[in-house]
Structures are given as C-alpha cells and as structure tokens.
Design a protein around this motif. Sequence first.
Motif, PDB file in Angstrom:
ATOM      1  N   ILE A   1      37.088  18.665  19.757  1.00  0.00           N
ATOM      2  CA  ILE A   1      37.303  16.974  20.069  1.00  0.00           C
ATOM      3  C   ILE A   1      37.532  16.808  21.407  1.00  0.00           C
ATOM      4  O   ILE A   1      38.486  17.453  22.219  1.00  0.00           O
ATOM      5  CB  ILE A   1      38.485  16.794  19.341  1.00  0.00           C
ATOM      6  N   ILE A   2      37.306  15.840  22.191  1.00  0.00           N
ATOM      7  CA  ILE A   2      37.454  15.247  23.449  1.00  0.00           C
ATOM      8  C   ILE A   2      38.274  14.150  23.236  1.00  0.00           C
ATOM      9  O   ILE A   2      38.047  13.278  22.391  1.00  0.00           O
ATOM     10  CB  ILE A   2      35.890  14.774  24.079  1.00  0.00           C
ATOM     11  N   GLU A   3      39.459  14.153  23.866  1.00  0.00           N
ATOM     12  CA  GLU A   3      40.312  13.014  23.964  1.00  0.00           C
ATOM     13  C   GLU A   3      39.900  11.905  25.141  1.00  0.00           C
ATOM     14  O   GLU A   3      39.846  12.316  26.323  1.00  0.00           O
ATOM     15  CB  GLU A   3      41.609  13.589  23.903  1.00  0.00           C
ATOM     16  N   LEU A   4      39.544  10.820  24.562  1.00  0.00           N
ATOM     17  CA  LEU A   4      39.480   9.760  25.550  1.00  0.00           C
ATOM     18  C   LEU A   4      40.615   8.657  25.246  1.00  0.00           C
ATOM     19  O   LEU A   4      40.827   7.977  24.312  1.00  0.00           O
ATOM     20  CB  LEU A   4      38.299   9.017  25.081  1.00  0.00           C
ATOM     21  N   THR A   5      41.398   8.179  26.497  1.00  0.00           N
ATOM     22  CA  THR A   5      42.603   7.535  26.320  1.00  0.00           C
ATOM     23  C   THR A   5      42.234   5.769  26.498  1.00  0.00           C
ATOM     24  O   THR A   5      40.800   5.583  26.664  1.00  0.00           O
ATOM     25  CB  THR A   5      43.307   7.550  27.680  1.00  0.00           C
ATOM     26  N   VAL A   6      42.903   5.054  25.812  1.00  0.00           N
ATOM     27  CA  VAL A   6      42.608   3.657  25.829  1.00  0.00           C
ATOM     28  C   VAL A   6      42.402   3.082  27.160  1.00  0.00           C
ATOM     29  O   VAL A   6      41.586   1.895  27.381  1.00  0.00           O
ATOM     30  CB  VAL A   6      43.431   2.758  24.829  1.00  0.00           C
ATOM     31  N   GLU A   7      43.069   3.580  28.139  1.00  0.00           N
ATOM     32  CA  GLU A   7      42.973   3.304  29.515  1.00  0.00           C
ATOM     33  C   GLU A   7      41.585   3.530  29.926  1.00  0.00           C
ATOM     34  O   GLU A   7      40.859   2.737  30.692  1.00  0.00           O
ATOM     35  CB  GLU A   7      43.768   4.216  30.305  1.00  0.00           C
ATOM     36  N   GLU A   8      41.051   4.729  29.677  1.00  0.00           N
ATOM     37  CA  GLU A   8      39.643   5.156  29.749  1.00  0.00           C
ATOM     38  C   GLU A   8      38.598   4.190  29.293  1.00  0.00           C
ATOM     39  O   GLU A   8      37.524   3.908  29.851  1.00  0.00           O
ATOM     40  CB  GLU A   8      39.278   6.483  29.533  1.00  0.00           C
ATOM     41  N   LEU A   9      38.986   3.918  27.927  1.00  0.00           N
ATOM     42  CA  LEU A   9      38.016   2.923  27.092  1.00  0.00           C
ATOM     43  C   LEU A   9      38.044   1.631  27.791  1.00  0.00           C
ATOM     44  O   LEU A   9      36.799   1.025  27.792  1.00  0.00           O
ATOM     45  CB  LEU A   9      38.553   2.955  25.914  1.00  0.00           C
ATOM     46  N   GLU A  10      39.282   0.990  28.215  1.00  0.00           N
ATOM     47  CA  GLU A  10      38.892  -0.058  28.986  1.00  0.00           C
ATOM     48  C   GLU A  10      38.029  -0.332  30.209  1.00  0.00           C
ATOM     49  O   GLU A  10      37.481  -1.231  30.336  1.00  0.00           O
ATOM     50  CB  GLU A  10      40.622  -0.785  28.949  1.00  0.00           C
ATOM     51  N   ALA A  11      38.383   0.820  30.853  1.00  0.00           N
ATOM     52  CA  ALA A  11      37.700   0.871  32.039  1.00  0.00           C
ATOM     53  C   ALA A  11      36.101   0.790  31.772  1.00  0.00           C
ATOM     54  O   ALA A  11      35.504  -0.129  32.484  1.00  0.00           O
ATOM     55  CB  ALA A  11      38.062   2.147  32.867  1.00  0.00           C
ATOM     56  N   LEU A  12      35.770   1.565  30.966  1.00  0.00           N
ATOM     57  CA  LEU A  12      34.226   1.481  30.418  1.00  0.00           C
ATOM     58  C   LEU A  12      33.868   0.096  29.901  1.00  0.00           C
ATOM     59  O   LEU A  12      32.974  -0.336  30.380  1.00  0.00           O
ATOM     60  CB  LEU A  12      33.974   2.525  29.183  1.00  0.00           C
ATOM     61  N   ARG A  13      34.847  -0.628  29.133  1.00  0.00           N
ATOM     62  CA  ARG A  13      34.510  -1.845  28.592  1.00  0.00           C
ATOM     63  C   ARG A  13      34.495  -2.782  29.752  1.00  0.00           C
ATOM     64  O   ARG A  13      33.405  -3.661  30.015  1.00  0.00           O
ATOM     65  CB  ARG A  13      35.661  -2.294  27.512  1.00  0.00           C
ATOM     66  N   LEU A  14      35.339  -2.919  30.712  1.00  0.00           N
ATOM     67  CA  LEU A  14      35.298  -3.940  31.736  1.00  0.00           C
ATOM     68  C   LEU A  14      34.100  -3.539  32.330  1.00  0.00           C
ATOM     69  O   LEU A  14      33.257  -4.617  32.967  1.00  0.00           O
ATOM     70  CB  LEU A  14      36.377  -3.714  32.696  1.00  0.00           C
ATOM     71  N   LYS A  15      33.655  -2.562  33.025  1.00  0.00           N
ATOM     72  CA  LYS A  15      32.656  -1.997  33.855  1.00  0.00           C
ATOM     73  C   LYS A  15      31.401  -2.212  33.265  1.00  0.00           C
ATOM     74  O   LYS A  15      30.297  -2.949  33.975  1.00  0.00           O
ATOM     75  CB  LYS A  15      32.772  -0.948  34.657  1.00  0.00           C
ATOM     76  N   ASN A  16      31.118  -1.815  31.814  1.00  0.00           N
ATOM     77  CA  ASN A  16      29.755  -1.725  31.528  1.00  0.00           C
ATOM     78  C   ASN A  16      29.435  -2.899  30.483  1.00  0.00           C
ATOM     79  O   ASN A  16      28.342  -3.291  30.401  1.00  0.00           O
ATOM     80  CB  ASN A  16      29.427  -0.517  30.943  1.00  0.00           C
ATOM     81  N   ILE A  17      30.465  -3.423  29.516  1.00  0.00           N
ATOM     82  CA  ILE A  17      30.230  -4.278  28.602  1.00  0.00           C
ATOM     83  C   ILE A  17      30.368  -5.763  29.270  1.00  0.00           C
ATOM     84  O   ILE A  17      29.658  -6.609  29.140  1.00  0.00           O
ATOM     85  CB  ILE A  17      31.237  -4.268  27.373  1.00  0.00           C
ATOM     86  N   GLU A  18      31.682  -6.168  29.968  1.00  0.00           N
ATOM     87  CA  GLU A  18      31.835  -7.095  30.823  1.00  0.00           C
ATOM     88  C   GLU A  18      31.152  -7.282  31.992  1.00  0.00           C
ATOM     89  O   GLU A  18      31.205  -8.376  32.757  1.00  0.00           O
ATOM     90  CB  GLU A  18      33.462  -7.225  31.026  1.00  0.00           C
ATOM     91  N   SER A  19      30.532  -6.276  32.650  1.00  0.00           N
ATOM     92  CA  SER A  19      29.857  -6.081  33.882  1.00  0.00           C
ATOM     93  C   SER A  19      30.567  -6.816  35.028  1.00  0.00           C
ATOM     94  O   SER A  19      29.970  -7.298  35.960  1.00  0.00           O
ATOM     95  CB  SER A  19      28.257  -7.136  33.619  1.00  0.00           C
ATOM     96  N   LYS A  20      31.774  -6.273  35.143  1.00  0.00           N
ATOM     97  CA  LYS A  20      32.437  -6.634  36.219  1.00  0.00           C
ATOM     98  C   LYS A  20      32.356  -5.489  37.360  1.00  0.00           C
ATOM     99  O   LYS A  20      32.233  -4.396  37.077  1.00  0.00           O
ATOM    100  CB  LYS A  20      34.036  -6.921  35.747  1.00  0.00           C
ATOM    101  N   ASP A  21      32.568  -5.986  38.531  1.00  0.00           N
ATOM    102  CA  ASP A  21      32.577  -5.009  39.679  1.00  0.00           C
ATOM    103  C   ASP A  21      33.954  -4.245  39.679  1.00  0.00           C
ATOM    104  O   ASP A  21      35.030  -4.756  39.060  1.00  0.00           O
ATOM    105  CB  ASP A  21      32.179  -5.816  41.041  1.00  0.00           C
TER     106      ASP A  21
END
Length: 101
Positions: A39-59
């Motif tokens: 198991i790899i542990e991904l924090t909600v902080e890392e998940l939020e960074a991915l969401r903002l950068k890749n899903i929301e397409s923010k710089d």
Amino acid sequence: MENNTKIQMGRPRRCRRIRFSHKTNFYKPQGVHLRNLKIIELTVEELEALRLKNIESKDQIECAEIMKTSQSTFQRILSSAYKKISEALIEGKAIKIIKND
C-alpha cells in the motif's frame, strides 16, 4: 529525573486548505485482493494538489495561494503525489488516502 518532553525538529507544519471531500479511501488493481498488495499512502494534501493542478487546471502560483502555502512547498507536495501514484500504477500497488497528521 526523566525528561519526557518531545523535541520538535524544524518549523511546525502549517494547516493547508483542502476544499473538497473525497469519497473513496482505497484504489487498487482490479482482480487482486487488497491483502496481497503493498500500500502507498497518499495524503489528502497531495490529493488536493493533484486536483487543483490537473482537474481544475490552475497554475502553480494559484494552487499555492488556494492551499495557503508557498510555491516551493506546493511543488514538493505535487512531486510527492506524482511519485506515489506513478509507483502504485507501475508496480501494481494499492493507494490509500489518509488524513494529514
């Protein structure tokens, strides 16, 4: 006399802003029992960074501002998330989403 105080190294961790709630705690390869996977542990902080950068397409500047962190810290969080997800996908590991300490 015993001293039971903890010594904190570095600066204390700042509270980062997370603006969404995830509904799933685990992702895993199909057809493989979770008990057989590393198991790899991904924090909600890392998940939020991915969401903002890749899903929301923010710089990166905008993402850092939204999360209330510096650009360099945001980049470290994002790089950590990319590495963990890459490892899970390439090596067939499960991803567990955890809350930050």
